[in-house]
Design a protein around this motif. Structure first.
Motif, PDB file in Angstrom:
ATOM      1  N   GLU A 286      68.639   7.157  41.602  1.00 61.85           N
ATOM      2  CA  GLU A 286      69.344   8.314  40.823  1.00 61.85           C
ATOM      3  C   GLU A 286      70.532   8.967  41.475  1.00 61.85           C
ATOM      4  N   LEU A 287      70.366   9.231  42.780  1.00 63.71           N
ATOM      5  CA  LEU A 287      71.505   9.697  43.416  1.00 63.71           C
ATOM      6  C   LEU A 287      72.708   9.043  43.365  1.00 63.71           C
ATOM      7  N   VAL A 288      72.391   7.467  43.800  1.00 63.52           N
ATOM      8  CA  VAL A 288      73.304   6.746  43.777  1.00 63.52           C
ATOM      9  C   VAL A 288      74.176   6.554  42.433  1.00 63.52           C
ATOM     10  N   MET A 289      73.445   6.503  41.277  1.00 67.96           N
ATOM     11  CA  MET A 289      74.041   6.322  40.153  1.00 67.96           C
ATOM     12  C   MET A 289      74.917   7.684  39.800  1.00 67.96           C
ATOM     13  N   ALA A 290      74.166   9.013  40.151  1.00 68.05           N
ATOM     14  CA  ALA A 290      75.282  10.213  40.016  1.00 68.05           C
ATOM     15  C   ALA A 290      76.483  10.192  40.773  1.00 68.05           C
ATOM     16  N   ALA A 291      76.436   9.749  42.004  1.00 69.87           N
ATOM     17  CA  ALA A 291      77.549   9.492  43.000  1.00 69.87           C
ATOM     18  C   ALA A 291      78.392   8.527  42.320  1.00 69.87           C
ATOM     19  N   LYS A 292      78.227   7.266  41.931  1.00 68.88           N
ATOM     20  CA  LYS A 292      79.076   6.621  41.315  1.00 68.88           C
ATOM     21  C   LYS A 292      79.610   6.992  40.034  1.00 68.88           C
ATOM     22  N   ASP A 293      79.010   7.979  39.288  1.00 69.53           N
ATOM     23  CA  ASP A 293      79.571   8.543  38.128  1.00 69.53           C
ATOM     24  C   ASP A 293      80.540   9.761  38.529  1.00 69.53           C
ATOM     25  N   GLY A 294      80.258   9.991  39.884  1.00 70.90           N
ATOM     26  CA  GLY A 294      81.282  11.234  40.194  1.00 70.90           C
ATOM     27  C   GLY A 294      80.887  12.564  39.616  1.00 70.90           C
ATOM     28  N   ARG A 295      79.545  12.770  39.434  1.00 68.42           N
ATOM     29  CA  ARG A 295      79.041  14.041  38.813  1.00 68.42           C
ATOM     30  C   ARG A 295      78.520  15.011  40.095  1.00 68.42           C
ATOM     31  N   PRO A 296      79.411  15.717  40.454  1.00 64.84           N
ATOM     32  CA  PRO A 296      78.946  16.925  41.208  1.00 64.84           C
ATOM     33  C   PRO A 296      77.585  17.565  41.373  1.00 64.84           C
ATOM     34  N   GLU A 297      77.279  18.137  40.099  1.00 69.78           N
ATOM     35  CA  GLU A 297      76.077  18.839  39.874  1.00 69.78           C
ATOM     36  C   GLU A 297      74.772  17.894  39.651  1.00 69.78           C
ATOM     37  N   ARG A 298      75.097  16.656  39.275  1.00 66.96           N
ATOM     38  CA  ARG A 298      73.990  15.604  39.507  1.00 66.96           C
ATOM     39  C   ARG A 298      73.671  15.245  40.765  1.00 66.96           C
ATOM     40  N   ILE A 299      74.809  15.018  41.550  1.00 64.66           N
ATOM     41  CA  ILE A 299      74.631  14.419  42.920  1.00 64.66           C
ATOM     42  C   ILE A 299      73.821  15.627  43.596  1.00 64.66           C
ATOM     43  N   VAL A 300      74.162  17.041  43.398  1.00 64.58           N
ATOM     44  CA  VAL A 300      73.393  17.935  44.210  1.00 64.58           C
ATOM     45  C   VAL A 300      71.921  18.099  43.592  1.00 64.58           C
ATOM     46  N   SER A 301      71.649  17.852  42.391  1.00 65.67           N
ATOM     47  CA  SER A 301      70.468  17.918  41.817  1.00 65.67           C
ATOM     48  C   SER A 301      69.418  16.593  42.408  1.00 65.67           C
ATOM     49  N   GLU A 302      70.268  15.543  42.141  1.00 68.52           N
ATOM     50  CA  GLU A 302      69.542  14.319  42.540  1.00 68.52           C
ATOM     51  C   GLU A 302      68.937  14.415  44.228  1.00 68.52           C
ATOM     52  N   THR A 303      69.896  15.034  44.770  1.00 61.70           N
ATOM     53  CA  THR A 303      69.786  15.106  46.166  1.00 61.70           C
ATOM     54  C   THR A 303      68.628  15.991  46.612  1.00 61.70           C
ATOM     55  N   ALA A 304      68.422  17.016  45.903  1.00 64.19           N
ATOM     56  CA  ALA A 304      67.346  17.863  46.140  1.00 64.19           C
ATOM     57  C   ALA A 304      66.067  17.208  45.603  1.00 64.19           C
ATOM     58  N   ASP A 305      65.949  16.386  44.584  1.00 63.51           N
ATOM     59  CA  ASP A 305      64.881  15.659  44.259  1.00 63.51           C
ATOM     60  C   ASP A 305      64.431  14.605  45.341  1.00 63.51           C
ATOM     61  N   LEU A 306      65.581  13.998  45.648  1.00 62.81           N
ATOM     62  CA  LEU A 306      65.160  13.042  46.946  1.00 62.81           C
ATOM     63  C   LEU A 306      64.808  13.738  48.059  1.00 62.81           C
ATOM     64  N   TRP A 307      65.203  14.841  48.603  1.00 63.51           N
ATOM     65  CA  TRP A 307      65.089  15.602  49.667  1.00 63.51           C
ATOM     66  C   TRP A 307      63.487  16.197  49.653  1.00 63.51           C
ATOM     67  N   PHE A 308      63.169  16.662  48.288  1.00 63.71           N
ATOM     68  CA  PHE A 308      61.943  17.235  47.885  1.00 63.71           C
ATOM     69  C   PHE A 308      60.846  15.962  48.386  1.00 63.71           C
ATOM     70  N   HIS A 309      61.080  14.999  47.612  1.00 65.24           N
ATOM     71  CA  HIS A 309      59.972  13.779  47.991  1.00 65.24           C
ATOM     72  C   HIS A 309      60.046  13.297  49.492  1.00 65.24           C
ATOM     73  N   CYS A 310      61.351  13.386  49.959  1.00 67.63           N
ATOM     74  CA  CYS A 310      61.004  13.123  51.547  1.00 67.63           C
ATOM     75  C   CYS A 310      60.371  14.191  52.187  1.00 67.63           C
ATOM     76  N   LEU A 311      60.401  15.489  51.905  1.00 67.07           N
ATOM     77  CA  LEU A 311      59.458  16.654  52.319  1.00 67.07           C
ATOM     78  C   LEU A 311      57.709  16.181  52.111  1.00 67.07           C
ATOM     79  N   VAL A 312      57.833  15.889  51.020  1.00 67.65           N
ATOM     80  CA  VAL A 312      56.274  15.294  50.591  1.00 67.65           C
ATOM     81  C   VAL A 312      55.696  14.173  51.634  1.00 67.65           C
ATOM     82  N   THR A 313      56.742  13.362  51.748  1.00 66.87           N
ATOM     83  CA  THR A 313      56.367  12.309  52.873  1.00 66.87           C
ATOM     84  C   THR A 313      56.146  12.848  54.244  1.00 66.87           C
ATOM     85  N   LEU A 314      57.008  13.725  54.600  1.00 70.55           N
ATOM     86  CA  LEU A 314      56.781  14.338  55.887  1.00 70.55           C
ATOM     87  C   LEU A 314      55.372  15.074  56.073  1.00 70.55           C
TER      88      LEU A 314
END
Length: 116
Positions: free
Chosen positions: A56-84
């Motif tokens: 989802e982050l890749v798709m947001a970045a490809k679409d050039g949507r800054p607010e979605r890039i931030v949102s999807e990065t937050a989602d990715l980081w959250f799930h990385c924190l779950v993994t940690l």
């Protein structure tokens, strides 16, 4: 997006603290917590979410949507924190690794890594 306040590593540490309480061995309740539910299901569940969020982050970045890039990065980081949390690691461990690499050429740093 450049006017966003900077909170620093303390936010990551607070989220990590919360996630530790969601671990099954710490009484995390899958009925009341999304994170506890993921952690109770085990690595397959949260690793799948990392893949989904990365896509989802890749798709947001490809679409050039800054607010979605931030949102999807937050989602990715959250799930990385779950993994940690699952592996008894902390965001401070990742930050220490980034600090270790800071100032090194990416090519130099990669060349120093031991072969797997």
């Amino acid at each position: 997006m450049t006017n966003a306040p900077v909170f620093g590593a303390d936010v990551l540490a607070r989220v990590a603290d919360t996630l530790e309480t969601r671990l099954p061995q710490n009484g995390g309740d899958p009925q009341t917590s999304y994170a506890a539910k993921l952690l109770a299901k085990g690595p397959d569940a949260f690793l799948k979410k990392i893949g989904e969020e990365a896509t989802e982050l890749v798709m947001a970045a490809k679409d050039g949507r800054p607010e979605r890039i931030v949102s999807e990065t937050a989602d990715l980081w959250f799930h990385c924190l779950v993994t940690l949390a699952h592996y008894n690691l902390r965001p401070e461990d990742v930050l220490a690794e980034l600090a270790r690499r800071e100032g090194l050429s990416g090519l130099e740093e990669k060349a120093r890594r031991p072969a797997d």
